[in-house]
Write an enzyme that holds these catalytic residues in place. Structure first.
Site, short mmCIF file in Angstrom:
data_model
loop_
_atom_site.label_atom_id
_atom_site.label_comp_id
_atom_site.label_asym_id
_atom_site.label_seq_id
_atom_site.Cartn_x
_atom_site.Cartn_y
_atom_site.Cartn_z
N ALA A 85 0.81 -1.28 -0.09
CA ALA A 85 -0.15 -0.14 0.05
C ALA A 85 0.81 1.17 -0.04
CB ALA A 85 -0.80 -0.13 1.08
N PHE B 76 19.25 17.75 -8.79
CA PHE B 76 19.66 16.45 -8.22
C PHE B 76 20.97 15.77 -8.79
CE2 PHE B 76 17.13 13.71 -5.03
CZ PHE B 76 16.59 14.87 -4.13
N GLN C 247 21.90 0.16 -4.60
CA GLN C 247 22.51 1.44 -4.43
C GLN C 247 22.91 1.85 -3.09
OE1 GLN C 247 19.64 4.93 -5.12
NE2 GLN C 247 21.18 5.35 -6.87
N HIS D 62 23.73 5.23 -1.03
CA HIS D 62 23.33 6.57 -1.06
C HIS D 62 24.42 7.20 -0.27
CE1 HIS D 62 21.65 10.45 -0.50
NE2 HIS D 62 20.46 10.13 -1.01
N LEU E 11 18.99 8.38 6.26
CA LEU E 11 19.14 8.95 5.28
C LEU E 11 18.98 10.78 5.28
CD1 LEU E 11 19.80 8.58 2.18
CD2 LEU E 11 17.33 9.53 1.89
N GLU F 75 19.53 13.65 -0.82
CA GLU F 75 20.40 14.46 -1.68
C GLU F 75 20.15 15.85 -1.80
OE1 GLU F 75 21.11 11.41 -5.04
OE2 GLU F 75 21.20 13.32 -6.40
N ARG G 282 24.96 8.93 -7.91
CA ARG G 282 25.15 8.43 -6.55
C ARG G 282 26.33 7.46 -6.39
NH1 ARG G 282 19.03 7.89 -4.45
NH2 ARG G 282 18.54 10.11 -4.29
N HIS H 135 20.54 1.53 0.16
CA HIS H 135 19.49 2.47 0.12
C HIS H 135 18.43 2.15 -0.93
CE1 HIS H 135 17.31 6.22 -0.12
NE2 HIS H 135 17.55 6.30 -1.34
N GLU I 296 9.35 -0.48 -6.41
CA GLU I 296 10.64 -0.80 -6.11
C GLU I 296 10.72 -2.49 -6.01
OE1 GLU I 296 12.57 1.30 -2.88
OE2 GLU I 296 14.37 0.02 -2.84
N ARG J 2 20.18 4.23 -10.15
CA ARG J 2 19.24 4.97 -10.27
C ARG J 2 19.49 6.32 -9.96
NH1 ARG J 2 15.43 7.22 -6.34
NH2 ARG J 2 16.11 6.01 -4.51
N SER K 9 12.56 7.32 -8.36
CA SER K 9 12.03 6.48 -7.73
C SER K 9 10.58 6.49 -7.43
CB SER K 9 12.89 5.76 -6.58
OG SER K 9 12.16 4.92 -5.96
C1 LIG Z 1 14.73 7.41 3.37
C2 LIG Z 1 14.35 7.24 2.10
C3 LIG Z 1 14.26 8.54 1.21
C4 LIG Z 1 13.98 8.31 -0.14
N1 LIG Z 1 13.95 9.40 -0.91
C5 LIG Z 1 13.57 9.44 -2.04
C6 LIG Z 1 13.32 10.67 -3.03
O1 LIG Z 1 13.29 11.71 -2.42
N2 LIG Z 1 12.79 10.52 -4.10
C7 LIG Z 1 12.76 9.18 -5.00
O2 LIG Z 1 12.25 9.04 -5.89
N3 LIG Z 1 12.73 8.08 -4.15
C8 LIG Z 1 13.18 7.99 -2.74
N4 LIG Z 1 13.32 6.85 -1.85
C9 LIG Z 1 12.94 5.75 -2.64
C10 LIG Z 1 11.33 5.57 -2.75
O3 LIG Z 1 10.94 6.10 -1.71
C11 LIG Z 1 10.92 4.02 -3.07
O4 LIG Z 1 11.56 3.49 -3.76
C12 LIG Z 1 9.34 3.94 -3.18
O5 LIG Z 1 8.48 4.91 -2.48
C13 LIG Z 1 8.74 2.81 -3.25
O6 LIG Z 1 7.47 2.58 -3.24
P1 LIG Z 1 6.77 1.11 -3.37
O7 LIG Z 1 5.30 1.45 -3.31
O8 LIG Z 1 7.32 0.58 -4.33
O9 LIG Z 1 7.01 0.65 -1.81
P2 LIG Z 1 6.67 0.81 -0.40
O10 LIG Z 1 6.30 2.32 -0.18
O11 LIG Z 1 8.15 0.41 0.34
O12 LIG Z 1 5.57 0.03 0.10
C14 LIG Z 1 5.73 -1.31 0.19
C15 LIG Z 1 4.35 -1.94 0.70
O13 LIG Z 1 4.43 -3.39 0.62
C16 LIG Z 1 4.08 -3.88 1.83
N5 LIG Z 1 4.44 -5.24 1.96
C17 LIG Z 1 5.72 -5.71 1.90
N6 LIG Z 1 5.85 -6.97 2.02
C18 LIG Z 1 4.75 -7.32 2.40
C19 LIG Z 1 4.12 -8.61 2.78
N7 LIG Z 1 4.67 -9.78 2.80
N8 LIG Z 1 2.94 -8.55 3.11
C20 LIG Z 1 1.88 -7.50 3.16
N9 LIG Z 1 2.47 -6.27 2.83
C21 LIG Z 1 3.73 -6.33 2.43
C22 LIG Z 1 4.12 -2.88 2.98
O14 LIG Z 1 3.31 -2.93 3.92
C23 LIG Z 1 4.11 -1.58 2.15
O15 LIG Z 1 2.72 -1.26 2.37
C24 LIG Z 1 13.53 7.09 -0.81
C25 LIG Z 1 13.69 5.99 0.02
C26 LIG Z 1 14.31 5.96 1.20
C27 LIG Z 1 14.33 4.46 2.13
#
Ligand SMILES: Cc1cc2nc3c(=O)[nH]c(=O)nc-3n(C[C@H](O)[C@H](O)[C@H](O)COP(=O)(O)OP(=O)(O)OC[C@H]3O[C@@H](n4cnc5c(N)ncnc54)[C@H](O)[C@@H]3O)c2cc1C
Length: 569
Positions: free
Chosen positions: A15, A116, A229, A231, A241, A244, A275, A342, A372, A383, A388
């Site tokens: 989610a 960036f 990656q 960071h 973190l 950037e 990076r 990261h 991701e 990346r 992302s």
């Molecule tokens: C500190 C930090 C700063 C960042 N800053 C940036 C930025 O400025 N710009 C940028 O582009 N990117 C940034 N990134 C990267 C970016 O935030 C992520 O790559 C991106 O938000 C991932 O989104 P997602 O929806 O794929 O996964 P997520 O937002 O990680 O969501 C994963 C979901 O999967 C669910 N899940 C996982 N496993 C299970 C399971 N077994 N059963 C049920 N549910 C499960 C979790 O509950 C969660 O809801 C950053 C990352 C970090 C860690």
């Protein structure tokens, strides 16, 4: 008591931004959709993103964004997917804004954009340094308003998969460990990243890569797993973190000789090189004895010249983080940083419509991945910052749209309670095991050894050592013991399951890195320091074979307008 089987059109696991974006599309098309998440949606790691989301809003075309991304990927990114993502970026930022995301503004009232790393123009749109939270809250609110059904604190442990088709998942309710099957025509994995495999990392506790191992255990491939990656600016030794955006706003890096050492590594871009380049530069300075701090294992990030007003307006979260975790104020003091694990460039391979690939030529029916956990591949070997969040929204939305298109042609494969057996047996074994090892100890061993052997610098020797270490850990894991055998919010059980996933996909990272005898993007081999397009301009597709050994094949990269060139900043 039997295991209930619930039927849906679509089951979305995750989610975060990708899961919410997909859910909105499915719900708009009136598909019966459920989103399962082990966290409350707003706790997803997307909410931790700080710096920004890229879009070429005020440029004549999106071509320069496309080229920067291809170059950043060290030519391993698929250029059809990159072109699509960059072309959609401006409309996606406006889509977020129209839904209610409040972006920071420039003086003329337009959405502000900052520089960036690795980019030829300032393209990162941001909401101060809380961009992810702003986007996630907006998306979740809108999904909720549409009536999307979320089940939070449900842990998904298995994919229902037979003969090239997916038809649901097995999960348990974390409140009481009661199992259920969610049977569906379409399953989307949006389960996020896996940098928790490293001792020092920037990721949330929940980023344990569950989705990847679940897919791999069914013999499905994982792509480009060797590219992890680091960071450049994690708070030293803790990994938390500092975005950037700090360098985007003009932050400088200094070594113990008070020199802005990036002049020796990337004179054209300095701190705003990509990076992989900056992280290697920092580690090289430390290795050569020019680190700072008691153990000389960090360098300084200096923002003091930016002034309090800029820091408060643009980087308030970073100021808070430094105050809370270091007791230092960015406005007047330098802080010590060091690279932190990261982001995962690799993942579950998909086509540009987010359909999961079964191998180089075939797709899986009814299985999709985005965000991701997926590898579409827009990031290739490295990346660029702020690409992302963009990927998560663009491809989350695309996944939803593809599912809506595909769904009528997919026949529901009926599940019954026997399909829950694999995951139920796994849990039963973990709860009843009476060994002597603790998960926490084994996990620490795995994380420490990944950092040491499969980190920023890699060699044949270190990678072979890591394969041995993982094999030892695998054996020891069979003899673990949980101290909590209860069924109510058993977090120890959950950590054991998550750790078993970590054991699985770290084998893919390590084996991929061992076989890739070149240096490209984030993968740097000290024994093969050059990029080798002749042999390795190719994606790795790795599979578990029947005896759970990792086998690697190589698959063609999509090259369109941008032929590989020497990459320098
Ligand atoms: C500190 C930090 C700063 C960042 N800053 C940036 C930025 O400025 N710009 C940028 O582009 N990117 C940034 N990134 C990267 C970016 O935030 C992520 O790559 C991106 O938000 C991932 O989104 P997602 O929806 O794929 O996964 P997520 O937002 O990680 O969501 C994963 C979901 O999967 C669910 N899940 C996982 N496993 C299970 C399971 N077994 N059963 C049920 N549910 C499960 C979790 O509950 C969660 O809801 C950053 C990352 C970090 C860690």
């Amino acid at each position: 008591m039997g295991v209930p089987v619930y039927a849906f059109d679509v089951v979305i696991v995750g989610a975060g931004l990708a899961g919410c974006a997909a859910a909105i599309e499915c719900k708009k098309a009136k598909l019966k959709t459920i989103v399962l998440s082990k966290l409350h949606p707003l706790r997803s790691h997307s909410g931790a993103a700080q710096g920004g989301i890229n879009a070429a809003l005020n440029e004549k075309s999106t071509k320069a964004h496309e080229f920067d991304t291809v170059k950043g990927s060290d030519y391993l990114g698929d250029q059809d997917a990159i072109a699509l993502m960059c072309a959609k970026a401006p409309s996606v930022v406006r889509y977020l804004e129209n839904m209610g995301a409040v972006f920071s503004r420039a003086d003329d009232g337009r959405i502000a954009q900052r520089a960036f790393g690795g980019q030829s123009a300032a393209r990162a749109c941001f909401a101060k340094d809380r961009t992810g939270l702003t986007c996630l809250q907006t998306m979740y609110e809108q999904a909720d308003r549409l009536g999307v059904e979320f089940l939070s604190e449900w842990y998904v442990g298995d994919l229902l998969y037979r003969d090239g088709a997916a038809f649901g998942v097995t999960a348990y309710d974390m409140r009481d460990t009661e199992f259920a099957i969610f049977n569906a025509k379409a399953v989307l994995f949006a389960t996020g990243g896996y940098a928790r495999a490293y001792a020092v990392n920037s990721n949330a506790m929940a980023n344990t890569g569950d989705g990847l191992s679940i897919a791999a255990r069914h013999g499905l491939p994982l792509e480009d797993m060797e590219f992890v990656q680091f960071h450049p600016t994690g708070i030293a030794q803790r990994g938390i973190l500092l975005s950037e955006a700090a360098r985007g706003e003009g932050g400088h890096l200094f070594n113990s000789e008070n020199k802005r050492f990036m002049i020796d590594y990337a004179p054209g871009k300095m701190e705003l090189a990509s990076r992989d380049v900056v992280s290697r530069a920092i580690e090289s300075e430390i290795r050569q004895g020019r680190g700072v701090g008691e153990k000389k294992n960090a360098v300084y990030l200096d923002l003091t010249h930016l002034g309090e007003d800029t820091i408060n307006a643009r980087l308030p979260e970073l100021r808070d983080l430094c105050r809370s975790f270091l007791g230092r104020d960015l406005v007047s003091e330098r802080v010590m940083i060091r690279p932190t694990a990261h982001y995962s460039m690799g993942g579950i391979p998909t086509d540009i419509h987010c359909r999961v690939r079964r191998d180089a030529d075939r797709l899986v029916t009814g299985f999709y991945a985005a965000g991701e956990c997926a590898c579409v591949s827009v990031h290739g070997a490295n990346r660029l910052g702020a690409n992302s969040l963009l990927e998560a929204v663009v491809f989350g939305k695309t996944a939803g749209e593809t599912i809506v298109k595909d769904i009528d042609a997919i026949e529901l494969i009926q599940a019954d309670e026997t399909d829950a057996r694999t995951f139920m047996n796994e849990v039963k074994t973990l709860l009843e095991n009476n060994g002597r090892h603790s998960v926490a100890q084994l996990r620490k061993k795995l994380q420490d050894s990944m950092t040491k052997n499969v980190g920023i610098f890699r060699t044949e020797e270190s990678l072979k050592e890591q394969i041995n270490t993982i094999n030892q850990i695998k054996k020891a894991f069979k003899k673990i013991r949980l101290s909590d055998n209860s069924k109510c919010f058993n977090t120890e059980l959950q950590e054991a399951i998550e750790f078993s996933h970590m054991i699985d996909y770290t084998q893919f990272i390590t084996q991929g890195a061992l076989l890739r005898k070149e240096s490209r993007g984030a993968h740097y081999r000290e024994d093969y320091i050059n990029r080798d397009d002749q042999s390795f301009l190719a994606h790795s597709f790795a599979y578990f074979n029947k005896s759970k050994k990792v086998k690697v094949e190589y698959v063609q990269v999509s090259i369109k307008d941008h032929k590989p060139q020497i990459r320098s900043y």
